[in-house]
Design a protein around this motif. Structure first.
Motif, PDB file in Angstrom:
ATOM      1  N   SER C 155      43.444 -36.388  39.077  1.00 53.49           N
ATOM      2  CA  SER C 155      42.360 -37.238  38.595  1.00 53.49           C
ATOM      3  C   SER C 155      41.506 -37.681  39.790  1.00 53.49           C
ATOM      4  O   SER C 155      41.877 -37.489  40.949  1.00 53.49           O
ATOM      5  CB  SER C 155      42.936 -38.453  37.898  1.00 53.49           C
ATOM      6  OG  SER C 155      43.553 -39.279  38.854  1.00 53.49           O
ATOM      7  N   GLY C 157      40.919 -40.603  41.005  1.00 55.55           N
ATOM      8  CA  GLY C 157      41.604 -41.565  41.855  1.00 55.55           C
ATOM      9  C   GLY C 157      42.626 -40.883  42.746  1.00 55.55           C
ATOM     10  O   GLY C 157      42.758 -41.198  43.935  1.00 55.55           O
ATOM     11  N   GLN C 158      43.338 -39.906  42.160  1.00 48.61           N
ATOM     12  CA  GLN C 158      44.348 -39.199  42.956  1.00 48.61           C
ATOM     13  C   GLN C 158      43.703 -38.370  44.056  1.00 48.61           C
ATOM     14  O   GLN C 158      44.218 -38.289  45.162  1.00 48.61           O
ATOM     15  CB  GLN C 158      45.177 -38.297  42.038  1.00 48.61           C
ATOM     16  CG  GLN C 158      46.145 -39.086  41.192  1.00 48.61           C
ATOM     17  CD  GLN C 158      46.840 -38.199  40.177  1.00 48.61           C
ATOM     18  OE1 GLN C 158      46.239 -37.294  39.615  1.00 48.61           O
ATOM     19  NE2 GLN C 158      48.119 -38.462  39.951  1.00 48.61           N
ATOM     20  N   ASP C 185      36.349 -45.583  38.628  1.00 52.88           N
ATOM     21  CA  ASP C 185      36.355 -46.718  37.708  1.00 52.88           C
ATOM     22  C   ASP C 185      36.866 -47.974  38.395  1.00 52.88           C
ATOM     23  O   ASP C 185      37.589 -47.886  39.381  1.00 52.88           O
ATOM     24  CB  ASP C 185      37.284 -46.388  36.534  1.00 52.88           C
ATOM     25  CG  ASP C 185      36.486 -45.913  35.357  1.00 52.88           C
ATOM     26  OD1 ASP C 185      35.518 -46.608  35.004  1.00 52.88           O
ATOM     27  OD2 ASP C 185      36.826 -44.863  34.794  1.00 52.88           O
ATOM     28  N   VAL C 186      36.529 -49.132  37.823  1.00 51.75           N
ATOM     29  CA  VAL C 186      36.898 -50.390  38.488  1.00 51.75           C
ATOM     30  C   VAL C 186      38.378 -50.519  38.787  1.00 51.75           C
ATOM     31  O   VAL C 186      38.765 -50.915  39.882  1.00 51.75           O
ATOM     32  CB  VAL C 186      36.449 -51.634  37.672  1.00 51.75           C
ATOM     33  CG1 VAL C 186      35.056 -52.022  38.056  1.00 51.75           C
ATOM     34  CG2 VAL C 186      36.574 -51.419  36.185  1.00 51.75           C
ATOM     35  N   MET C 187      39.206 -50.151  37.795  1.00 43.45           N
ATOM     36  CA  MET C 187      40.645 -50.340  38.006  1.00 43.45           C
ATOM     37  C   MET C 187      41.154 -49.374  39.079  1.00 43.45           C
ATOM     38  O   MET C 187      41.927 -49.750  39.953  1.00 43.45           O
ATOM     39  CB  MET C 187      41.381 -50.143  36.677  1.00 43.45           C
ATOM     40  CG  MET C 187      42.863 -50.442  36.716  1.00 43.45           C
ATOM     41  SD  MET C 187      43.267 -52.117  37.279  1.00 43.45           S
ATOM     42  CE  MET C 187      42.658 -53.135  35.931  1.00 43.45           C
ATOM     43  N   VAL C 188      40.664 -48.127  39.020  1.00 38.79           N
ATOM     44  CA  VAL C 188      41.086 -47.130  40.007  1.00 38.79           C
ATOM     45  C   VAL C 188      40.555 -47.523  41.384  1.00 38.79           C
ATOM     46  O   VAL C 188      41.244 -47.390  42.398  1.00 38.79           O
ATOM     47  CB  VAL C 188      40.575 -45.735  39.592  1.00 38.79           C
ATOM     48  CG1 VAL C 188      41.032 -44.704  40.589  1.00 38.79           C
ATOM     49  CG2 VAL C 188      41.061 -45.395  38.201  1.00 38.79           C
ATOM     50  N   GLN C 189      39.339 -48.041  41.408  1.00 38.08           N
ATOM     51  CA  GLN C 189      38.758 -48.509  42.662  1.00 38.08           C
ATOM     52  C   GLN C 189      39.639 -49.585  43.281  1.00 38.08           C
ATOM     53  O   GLN C 189      39.959 -49.553  44.470  1.00 38.08           O
ATOM     54  CB  GLN C 189      37.359 -49.061  42.392  1.00 38.08           C
ATOM     55  CG  GLN C 189      36.830 -49.939  43.507  1.00 38.08           C
ATOM     56  CD  GLN C 189      35.389 -50.357  43.260  1.00 38.08           C
ATOM     57  OE1 GLN C 189      34.498 -49.524  43.220  1.00 38.08           O
ATOM     58  NE2 GLN C 189      35.150 -51.632  43.102  1.00 38.08           N
ATOM     59  N   ALA C 190      40.070 -50.518  42.448  1.00 39.31           N
ATOM     60  CA  ALA C 190      40.922 -51.598  42.957  1.00 39.31           C
ATOM     61  C   ALA C 190      42.237 -51.029  43.478  1.00 39.31           C
ATOM     62  O   ALA C 190      42.738 -51.448  44.530  1.00 39.31           O
ATOM     63  CB  ALA C 190      41.185 -52.618  41.856  1.00 39.31           C
ATOM     64  N   GLN C 191      42.791 -50.047  42.744  1.00 44.09           N
ATOM     65  CA  GLN C 191      44.042 -49.448  43.197  1.00 44.09           C
ATOM     66  C   GLN C 191      43.869 -48.795  44.570  1.00 44.09           C
ATOM     67  O   GLN C 191      44.685 -48.989  45.465  1.00 44.09           O
ATOM     68  CB  GLN C 191      44.510 -48.377  42.191  1.00 44.09           C
ATOM     69  CG  GLN C 191      44.975 -48.946  40.865  1.00 44.09           C
ATOM     70  CD  GLN C 191      45.114 -47.855  39.796  1.00 44.09           C
ATOM     71  OE1 GLN C 191      44.645 -46.735  39.976  1.00 44.09           O
ATOM     72  NE2 GLN C 191      45.737 -48.202  38.685  1.00 44.09           N
ATOM     73  N   GLU C 194      43.339 -51.496  47.307  1.00 41.75           N
ATOM     74  CA  GLU C 194      44.586 -52.201  47.623  1.00 41.75           C
ATOM     75  C   GLU C 194      45.492 -51.295  48.454  1.00 41.75           C
ATOM     76  O   GLU C 194      46.158 -51.750  49.386  1.00 41.75           O
ATOM     77  CB  GLU C 194      45.303 -52.632  46.345  1.00 41.75           C
ATOM     78  CG  GLU C 194      44.672 -53.855  45.678  1.00 41.75           C
ATOM     79  CD  GLU C 194      44.721 -55.105  46.564  1.00 41.75           C
ATOM     80  OE1 GLU C 194      45.782 -55.374  47.160  1.00 41.75           O
ATOM     81  OE2 GLU C 194      43.687 -55.786  46.662  1.00 41.75           O
ATOM     82  N   SER C 215      30.201 -57.105  47.667  1.00 39.27           N
ATOM     83  CA  SER C 215      31.327 -57.900  47.176  1.00 39.27           C
ATOM     84  C   SER C 215      32.664 -57.253  47.552  1.00 39.27           C
ATOM     85  O   SER C 215      33.649 -57.948  47.761  1.00 39.27           O
ATOM     86  CB  SER C 215      31.217 -58.072  45.666  1.00 39.27           C
ATOM     87  OG  SER C 215      31.222 -56.817  45.032  1.00 39.27           O
ATOM     88  N   LEU C 216      32.692 -55.915  47.661  1.00 38.31           N
ATOM     89  CA  LEU C 216      33.934 -55.252  48.064  1.00 38.31           C
ATOM     90  C   LEU C 216      34.291 -55.613  49.494  1.00 38.31           C
ATOM     91  O   LEU C 216      35.444 -55.836  49.839  1.00 38.31           O
ATOM     92  CB  LEU C 216      33.773 -53.730  47.992  1.00 38.31           C
ATOM     93  CG  LEU C 216      33.731 -53.073  46.633  1.00 38.31           C
ATOM     94  CD1 LEU C 216      33.594 -51.571  46.804  1.00 38.31           C
ATOM     95  CD2 LEU C 216      34.998 -53.395  45.874  1.00 38.31           C
ATOM     96  N   THR C 219      36.105 -58.849  50.278  1.00 34.72           N
ATOM     97  CA  THR C 219      37.527 -58.880  49.982  1.00 34.72           C
ATOM     98  C   THR C 219      38.330 -58.092  51.007  1.00 34.72           C
ATOM     99  O   THR C 219      39.446 -58.448  51.332  1.00 34.72           O
ATOM    100  CB  THR C 219      37.774 -58.295  48.573  1.00 34.72           C
ATOM    101  OG1 THR C 219      36.814 -58.852  47.689  1.00 34.72           O
ATOM    102  CG2 THR C 219      39.162 -58.628  48.073  1.00 34.72           C
TER     103      THR C 219
END
Lengths: 301, 321, 320
Positions: C155, C157-158, C185-191, C194, C215-216, C219
């Motif tokens: 995917s 993200g991977q 995507d937002v969730m994958v971006q956060a993963q 992190e 904003s990124l 953080t």
């Protein structure tokens, strides 16, 4: 009102064509090719003023009192053939026939190829599969046997040569255009037009065709030399119109009547060079158009 | 929900399936005149398919769509029915791709009118739409080509091309995602002012909760083909109920809370998990804090669909409804 | 403090084009301490990605570079090709945007990760490389058995994680991340972010994070540098800069990212007017003045230099 007339009267079209011409002018190979084509075009256009086609009849040539097999030194500018006809006259007239056949056959190729390619690519689905199977069927039949068979069925005439070449070469064009249509169809502006309620006709006319027209034009230009060579081949095999001497026909007659063994180079060299030059010129212009239509190509070359 | 007002568009239990993939799996949503509704979700949640269906371009498998209270004029055979309503117009994510590079700005904005066969007052309508979209003075842009203007202006051209049809509803798919951050605010402000000044409604699809906070009245959160939470923006974003909404909110950059990362990625639409479709990734379920009978329902029972009548709801067994 | 891992001294990059010279970077100086992190933000065309390329000498031949780039103490532009190769990957490695294009579609991901290690001989045998690839994949959260997969089987993200694993292959001191999560995507971006933060903590890795999303950066970075028209217009500790920008440009950029729950941004999206300047035709004086809500007549005259605007903060605006 001034604004409307500006936008409607094709001012933007002019500027698009203008930028196309500016890019074309920068290419040396394109300009050389274009100059050659213009020269031959003029020659073909004025051919009836220079040459009376009646003199291609051996009877007329004899009554004119021409010598037989005369080299250029004896019968300027290009000597005569075995039937006492002027080679120069045949060369001039041949340019007319070869260019006409080349352009007309390409037009037939383009019309059929574009229609099939656009419909297959745009509609997709079963119609696409059906059209592509037909296309492939035409593709796998070797050109010469099919062309010879068609030509012998239809009879020997310039019009039939055009038809034979057009009918045998559209599948290439259809496949090329179909693949391009498939790409353009995915573009977001096609989606936008659809969301505005556009029907297929509008989308094809306003979005698909303008975006594949560069490719069509470039390939048409590249296809003319192939058509001219096909005409040469068919005429050389004796399938041309006997009363309408093309360059191919001249080569065939020169060959058949032993011009090579007699060392009568003036009989076949002009026609051969004519074919070579025109084919090369079309290819140069076509490559240039192709590079402008598809900028990626230019960089890779 | 707004008694006496007819929704501009209303979808009731709409399904869109592609073979075994259930892209939209029973969604009900409505948009009222003069409101901005944000449809939020990740890619693969079915939100883009849903708005294509609302626009009539995507045939629906089952369910009901009403435009201004009436059935749309369907075309085509059963199962592949589409419709076109000039009152619903679309704004695209990538303005550069949405503009035909060979057309002038004038031709692009006028295209909708020409398709509808309206030619008499074309120039005036085009100029008005462009001015409304913030392209002023419009005449300056008429004969330019898309590559001659900036990204933000291109998006305004797309918006003008929609406004020229005098729509009552704009469907916007990630309208600022491909724009520079600095341009984003201007385009969003344009949407809001169109809504406030002329009563236009906007359904905006986005993954950006900040965008919803910026301009939307209501929000619907989509996960794997279903709406899992709806409500007024202030309520949903201040007190999200569904664990998925909470997780999405927690990963918005610049927030003080610790990001609640969900494991893995959104599952394939062909393999929708049984029970609650979110349960394999649900942090609440994984925390083990749920009472046993609730946890059992999460795994074994579908929490169902959120109906049109519900003003504030979350499709979650752990949330009392 | 130890030696900084990256120092830029008056870096200038000019692209030669058929239309003349286009200055992309016009005198940027910055420093990243070992293990530190700097966020570089700005609009498209501001020169931020050119800086990423300039650090590892990856710019096309049409780019003219002047000034100094010191990576792990070595001047990148004075290195011989061999030394340059060693510095790339081992001292600084880059994670590109658009993970799909940065990976070879017909090569297994394990082999792609192993490649730089074998080239730089940080491992001696293919077997050792295999073990290391497995470690790296696990460290970015991909099961080691996926080493045999092709990029299209992963995917988005991977794939981005694979790119991070590649960048880490030779244990660099600095990671340059150029819009590493733009298409995600937002969730994958956060993963992914992190993950980057965790890796930084474990390996004491310095980070140069380049994005348009301010904003990124607040953080994930200690310090922030805002670029406009090829120059840094503001820099400082990220929280301070984002919360209280000194430069009007930073203020406009920061306002584009609303704080959810903040009443003042509710129903009031804000941002900057106008468009980013054309690098080939910059306005005279402060290049920001045509879009600046606070512009004064004197802003048209001279381009302001960076000056102290607070503790550890600098900004290039005459109002500071």
């Amino acid at each position: 009102m001034t604004v409307r007339s500006m936008t409607r009267s094709g001012a933007p079209g002019v500027s698009a064509a203008g930028s196309f011409w500016r890019q074309f002018r920068r290419s040396r190979q394109g300009m050389i090719g274009l100059a050659i084509l213009v020269a031959f075009g003029i020659l073909a256009l004025v051919a009836p003023l220079i040459v009376d086609p009646a003199q291609f009849s051996p009877v007329v040539a004899r009554t004119l009192g021409n010598p037989q097999w005369a080299p250029p030194s004896e019968f300027p500018p290009l000597g005569t053939d075995h039937l006492r006809r002027s080679v120069w006259a045949q060369f001039v007239w041949g340019s007319r026939v070869s260019l006409t056949v080349g352009l007309a056959a390409t037009a037939v190729t383009m019309v059929i190829g574009t229609a099939v390619g656009v419909i297959a690519g745009y509609r997709g689905g079963r119609l696409d599969s059906f059209l592509m199977r037909i296309t492939e069927w035409f593709l796998v039949i070797p050109f010469l046997p099919l062309a010879i068979a068609l030509a012998s069925v239809l009879g020997r005439s310039t019009r039939n040569i055009i038809l034979v070449i057009g009918l045998t070469s559209w599948p290439w064009m259809a496949r090329l255009i179909r693949s391009q249509v498939l790409t353009v169809k995915q573009r977001l502006f096609v989606d936008r037009a659809r969301s505005l309620g556009a029907k297929s006709g509008h989308i094809i006319r306003n979005h698909i065709l303008p975006n594949v027209s560069g490719l069509i034009l470039a390939n048409a230009t590249l296809w003319v030399p192939i058509s001219i060579l096909s005409e040469t081949t068919l005429s050389f095999l004796g399938l041309g119109n006997p009363g309408n001497p093309s360059w191919g026909k001249t080569l065939e007659e020169a060959f058949a009547n032993g011009a090579m063994t007699r060392n009568a180079w003036w009989y076949f060299v002009p026609a051969g060079l004519g074919i070579l030059t025109v084919v090369l010129a079309f290819t140069m212009v076509g490559r240039t158009l192709e590079e402008i239509a598809d900028p990626k190509l230019g960089k890779e070359r | 929900m707004h008694p006496g007002v007819t929704p501009l568009v209303e979808a009731r239990d709409v399904h869109v399936h592609f073979g075994t993939a259930r892209a939209v799996d029973g969604v009900s949503i409505s948009v009222m005149p003069g409101e901005v509704v944000a449809l939020v979700g990740e890619s693969g949640s079915g939100k883009t398919t849903l708005i294509r269906a609302l626009q009539g371009l995507q045939p629906v498998t089952s369910g009901e769509i009403r435009i201004r209270g009436a059935e749309p004029e369907w075309k085509g055979r059963a199962g592949r029915r589409t419709f076109h309503d000039p009152g619903i117009q679309m704004v695209f994510q990538d303005p550069t791709g949405a503009l035909n590079p060979r057309h002038t700005i004038y031709e692009i904005v006028a295209e909708g009118l020409r398709i509808q066969g309206r030619r008499d007052d074309e120039e005036e309508l085009v100029a008005t739409a462009m001015a409304r979209a913030g392209l002023r003075p419009p005449e300056r842009f008429f004969s330019l080509y898309p590559h001659q203007i900036s990204g933000g202006q291109r998006q305004r051209v797309v918006i003008a091309g929609a406004l020229v049809m005098e729509p009552s509803l704009l469907l916007a798919d990630e309208p600022v995602a491909s724009l520079d951050a600095s341009i984003r605010g201007e385009i969003l402000a344009l949407f809001r002012s169109l809504v406030d000044e002329s009563g236009l409604a906007v359904l905006v699809v986005t993954h950006d909760l900040g965008l919803a906070w910026n301009i939307a009245d209501r929000i619907a959160v989509m996960y794997l083909g279903r709406i899992v939470e709806v409500g007024a923006v202030e309520e949903v974003l201040a007190e999200p109920q569904h664990p998925y909404t909470r997780a999405l909110l927690s990963v918005v950059p610049g927030r003080d809370e610790k990001p609640q990362l969900l494991k893995g990625e959104i599952p394939d639409l062909r393999n929708v998990p049984s029970g609650c479709r979110f349960h394999p990734r649900c942090p609440l379920l994984q925390s083990g804090l749920l009472p046993e009978e609730v946890a059992a329902r999460c795994v074994g029972e579908d929490p169902g669909r959120i109906g049109l009548e519900e003003i504030r709801a979350a499709a979650c067994w752990a949330v009392a409804r | 403090m130890s030696e900084p891992v990256l120092v830029l001294e008056d870096l200038r990059v000019t692209y030669r084009t058929s239309g003349g010279a286009v200055p992309a970077v016009r005198g940027v100086s910055l420093e990243i301490p070992a293990g530190g992190s700097l966020g570089l933000a700005g609009e498209s065309g501001c020169g931020k990605s050119t800086i990423a390329g300039a650090v590892l000498r990856l710019l096309p031949g049409t780019a003219e570079v002047s000034g100094r780039v010191l990576l792990a103490g070595k001047d990148v532009y004075e290195l011989k090709p061999g030394g340059l190769r060693a510095v790339r990957w081992t001292a600084g490695a880059i994670v590109f945007q658009g993970a799909l294009h940065a990976l070879n579609p017909v090569q297994r991901i394990g082999d792609q990760i192993a490649e730089p290690m074998l080239v730089h001989q940080t491992v001696s045998t293919p077997k050792a490389a295999k073990t290391r690839v497995a470690e790296l994949l696990e460290s970015v959260g991909i099961p080691a058995r996926r080493a045999a997969a092709y990029p299209h089987q992963l995917s988005g993200g991977q794939r981005q994680r694979v790119l991070i694993a590649m960048a880490l292959a030779c244990d660099p001191q600095l990671l340059i991340a150029d819009e590493p999560t733009t298409a995600l995507d937002v969730m994958v971006q956060a993963q992914v972010l992190e993950l980057l933060a965790d890796l930084r903590r474990q390996r004491d890795l310095a980070l140069l994070f380049i994005t348009h999303d301010l904003s990124l950066l607040t953080t994930y970075c200690d310090r922030l540098a805002i670029m406009y028209a090829g120059r840094i217009v503001e820099e400082g500790p990220s929280g301070d800069v984002f919360a209280g920008p000194s430069h009007p440009y930073t203020r406009g950029l920061a306002a584009a990212f609303p704080r959810i729950g903040d009443r003042s941004s509710r129903m009031a999206p804000s941002g900057l007017g106008g468009d980013p300047p054309d690098p080939a035709a910059l306005p005279a004086g402060c290049p920001f003045h045509p879009r600046c809500p606070l512009a004064r007549p004197e802003c048209r005259e001279a381009e302001p230099a960076l000056r102290i605007s607070g503790p550890e903060r600098r900004a290039a605006c005459i109002l500071v």
